[in-house]
Design a protein around this motif. Structure first.
Motif, PDB file in Angstrom:
ATOM      1  N   HIS A 240       0.834  -1.201   0.000  1.00 45.03           N
ATOM      2  CA  HIS A 240       0.000   0.000   0.000  1.00 45.03           C
ATOM      3  C   HIS A 240       0.873   1.256   0.000  1.00 45.03           C
ATOM      4  CE1 HIS A 240      -3.525   2.464   0.946  1.00 45.03           C
ATOM      5  NE2 HIS A 240      -2.780   3.062   1.855  1.00 45.03           N
ATOM      6  N   GLU A 241       1.971   1.230   0.750  1.00 42.29           N
ATOM      7  CA  GLU A 241       2.874   2.375   0.777  1.00 42.29           C
ATOM      8  C   GLU A 241       3.528   2.591  -0.585  1.00 42.29           C
ATOM      9  OE1 GLU A 241       5.558   2.561   4.093  1.00 42.29           O
ATOM     10  OE2 GLU A 241       4.030   1.943   5.547  1.00 42.29           O
ATOM     11  N   ILE A 242       3.932   1.508  -1.226  1.00 43.76           N
ATOM     12  CA  ILE A 242       4.519   1.618  -2.567  1.00 43.76           C
ATOM     13  C   ILE A 242       3.507   2.222  -3.534  1.00 43.76           C
ATOM     14  CG2 ILE A 242       5.476   0.360  -4.524  1.00 43.76           C
ATOM     15  CD1 ILE A 242       6.532  -1.723  -2.575  1.00 43.76           C
ATOM     16  N   GLN A 243       2.272   1.735  -3.493  1.00 46.46           N
ATOM     17  CA  GLN A 243       1.240   2.232  -4.403  1.00 46.46           C
ATOM     18  C   GLN A 243       0.995   3.724  -4.219  1.00 46.46           C
ATOM     19  OE1 GLN A 243      -1.937  -0.544  -3.422  1.00 46.46           O
ATOM     20  NE2 GLN A 243      -1.746  -1.516  -5.430  1.00 46.46           N
ATOM     21  N   GLY A 244       0.960   4.162  -2.972  1.00 46.05           N
ATOM     22  CA  GLY A 244       0.697   5.568  -2.709  1.00 46.05           C
ATOM     23  C   GLY A 244       1.774   6.477  -3.272  1.00 46.05           C
ATOM     24  N   LEU A 245       3.047   6.125  -3.040  1.00 51.84           N
ATOM     25  CA  LEU A 245       4.145   6.954  -3.544  1.00 51.84           C
ATOM     26  C   LEU A 245       4.222   6.890  -5.060  1.00 51.84           C
ATOM     27  CD1 LEU A 245       6.490   8.817  -2.888  1.00 51.84           C
ATOM     28  CD2 LEU A 245       7.950   6.798  -2.644  1.00 51.84           C
ATOM     29  N   SER A 246       4.046   5.685  -5.616  1.00 51.59           N
ATOM     30  CA  SER A 246       4.088   5.532  -7.068  1.00 51.59           C
ATOM     31  C   SER A 246       3.023   6.387  -7.738  1.00 51.59           C
ATOM     32  CB  SER A 246       3.896   4.056  -7.448  1.00 51.59           C
ATOM     33  OG  SER A 246       3.857   3.906  -8.855  1.00 51.59           O
ATOM     34  N   ASP A 319       1.694   9.143   3.285  1.00 55.66           N
ATOM     35  CA  ASP A 319       1.874   8.465   4.565  1.00 55.66           C
ATOM     36  C   ASP A 319       2.543   7.113   4.350  1.00 55.66           C
ATOM     37  OD1 ASP A 319       1.655   8.076   7.309  1.00 55.66           O
ATOM     38  OD2 ASP A 319      -0.332   7.137   7.142  1.00 55.66           O
ATOM     39  N   MET A 320       3.751   6.945   4.892  1.00 53.90           N
ATOM     40  CA  MET A 320       4.484   5.686   4.756  1.00 53.90           C
ATOM     41  C   MET A 320       5.012   5.278   6.130  1.00 53.90           C
ATOM     42  SD  MET A 320       6.469   6.304   1.105  1.00 53.90           S
ATOM     43  CE  MET A 320       6.792   4.545   0.822  1.00 53.90           C
ATOM     44  N   PRO A 321       4.137   4.826   7.022  1.00 50.11           N
ATOM     45  CA  PRO A 321       4.539   4.568   8.413  1.00 50.11           C
ATOM     46  C   PRO A 321       5.585   3.470   8.572  1.00 50.11           C
ATOM     47  CG  PRO A 321       2.291   3.808   7.992  1.00 50.11           C
ATOM     48  CD  PRO A 321       2.691   4.638   6.815  1.00 50.11           C
ATOM     49  N   ILE A 322       5.539   2.434   7.742  1.00 50.36           N
ATOM     50  CA  ILE A 322       6.533   1.363   7.899  1.00 50.36           C
ATOM     51  C   ILE A 322       7.914   1.877   7.503  1.00 50.36           C
ATOM     52  CG2 ILE A 322       7.208  -0.969   7.223  1.00 50.36           C
ATOM     53  CD1 ILE A 322       4.254  -1.546   6.648  1.00 50.36           C
ATOM     54  N   GLY A 373       4.699  11.485  13.516  1.00 47.40           N
ATOM     55  CA  GLY A 373       5.255  11.423  12.169  1.00 47.40           C
ATOM     56  C   GLY A 373       5.515  10.027  11.700  1.00 47.40           C
ATOM     57  N   ILE A 374       5.584   9.061  12.623  1.00 45.98           N
ATOM     58  CA  ILE A 374       5.808   7.668  12.217  1.00 45.98           C
ATOM     59  C   ILE A 374       4.470   7.046  11.847  1.00 45.98           C
ATOM     60  CG2 ILE A 374       6.460   5.376  13.043  1.00 45.98           C
ATOM     61  CD1 ILE A 374       8.662   6.592  14.562  1.00 45.98           C
TER      62      ILE A 374
END
Length: 374
Positions: A240-246, A319-322, A373-374
């Motif tokens: 999900h984090e990859i998809q959001g940034l991409s 948002d990329m908490p991991i 922020g995390i």
């Protein structure tokens, strides 16, 4: 039989004897050189360290970075960058992401005009926040660019085990069969090395850069003794984090579900062959990197990219908490238990991420204030 958009037959079986230069003699670069030679291409391999290049040329084995896999005699091994690339039709850049700009700049003076530059490194440039394709385009503006990425451990590719990768170039959107990605695919493809063509350079690059950071997180979780449930959750939410940034950078979400995204993420988050995962395990168990890698020189891309990826995400309000948690551990040196508690006690969210849901965690609404922020 393959036809391009005009109906012209493209004969992949009888493509010219393309000379491939591999720039970077680490494990992955050496494996790609073996693959190139296996595909019947004239191949040169540039290794930066002169003594390692000389030993590899003499013994036909890169005992420092990929021991146990013989290099075919047809591979020209050299520490001379000009000699390795002077006659190349395709140049595979397989150097650490933070050194890519300097190597590309060195190539500017003698790279043949017709050479396609293929980025096989994974990362985001730390100083500028630029994707690696942008870095190479700035340094080599007159050359066609492609990106190669996918779920591949160097040793398994060198051993000839069936593997698949994505090769992306922007011109594939106009004419896939005659694209730079297709040119590279037919030059490198073998019975056991299967390339797939894409036009989504951004999606492929972001996937490769972020998955290394997430692999460190997987290693930390494994080192802490967490099980399959945790890893599955980490892979899913990491995707999900990859998809959001991409998507924020112009990539397509469906690319992230392919080889360069979910394929590579699953691989590096589930096997100790992954350097990034082993590095995370070392962090969690208190072992040194030198101990984990048995003293061998190893580049852990995820450590550098924990900063560059999160900087890029912050710039685009993603948002990329991991990934932020990995940065907090690797760069800020915060205690792992504190970071894990803050991560796990974040508010409950909607999975779709467009419902605007945020429910305070029932255990403690204040526990993560110091980790905002995390």
């Amino acid at each position: 039989m393959t036809r391009d958009n005009n109906g012209t037959v493209i004969d992949f079986a009888n493509c010219p004897r393309t000379h491939i230069a591999v720039v970077g003699g680490g494990a992955w670069g050496t494996s790609l050189a073996i693959t190139s030679a296996r595909a019947g291409r004239p191949t040169s391999l540039w290794i930066r360290e002169a003594e390692i290049a000389a030993a590899t040329a003499a013994t036909r084995n890169n005992t420092v970075f990929l021991p146990g896999y013989a290099l075919p005699d047809s591979i020209h091994v050299t520490a001379d960058l000009a000699s390795a690339t002077r006659d190349a039709d395709i140049v595979l850049l397989v150097v650490p992401s933070q050194h890519l700009r300097s190597i590309a700049a060195q190539l500017r003076g003698f790279l043949p005009a017709q050479a396609t530059v293929v980025i096989c490194s994974k990362g985001v440039e730390q100083d500028t926040g630029a994707l690696l394709s942008v870095v190479v385009e700035e340094e080599l503006p007159d050359h066609a660019i492609a990106v190669l990425s996918g779920p591949t451990f160097a040793a398994e590719v060198a051993a000839g085990m069936p593997s698949a990768v994505t090769i992306a170039s922007s011109d594939a959107a106009l004419n896939p069969a005659r694209s730079q990605a297709a040119r590279v695919a037919r030059a490198l493809g073998t019975k056991t090395f299967r390339p797939y063509v894409s036009d989504d350079v951004i999606g492929v690059e972001v996937s490769g850069a972020v998955k290394n950071v997430l692999a460190i997180a997987s290693g930390i979780a494994t080192g802490l003794g967490f099980g399959a449930n945790t890893r599955a959750a980490l892979v899913s939410r990491g995707l999900h984090e990859i998809q959001g940034l991409s998507a924020a950078l112009g990539g397509r979400r469906e690319t992230v579900t392919g080889l360069s995204g979910v394929g590579d993420l699953t691989l590096t988050c589930s096997s100790e062959q992954s350097r990034n995962m082993r590095f995370g395990m070392a962090l969690a168990t208190g072992r040194s990197a030198a101990d984990v890698f048995e003293g061998r020189p190893v580049v852990v891309e995820g450590a550098d990219n924990a900063v560059s990826v999160t900087n890029l995400a912050r710039r685009h309000a993603i948002d990329m908490p991991i990934c932020e948690a990995v940065r907090a551990i690797v760069v800020d040196r915060l205690p792992i238990p504190d970071v894990m508690n803050a991560l796990l006690q974040r508010p409950f969210k909607d999975e779709r991420a467009d419902l605007g849901l945020s429910i305070p965690h029932s255990i403690s609404r204040n526990a993560a204030k110091s980790m905002a922020g995390i």
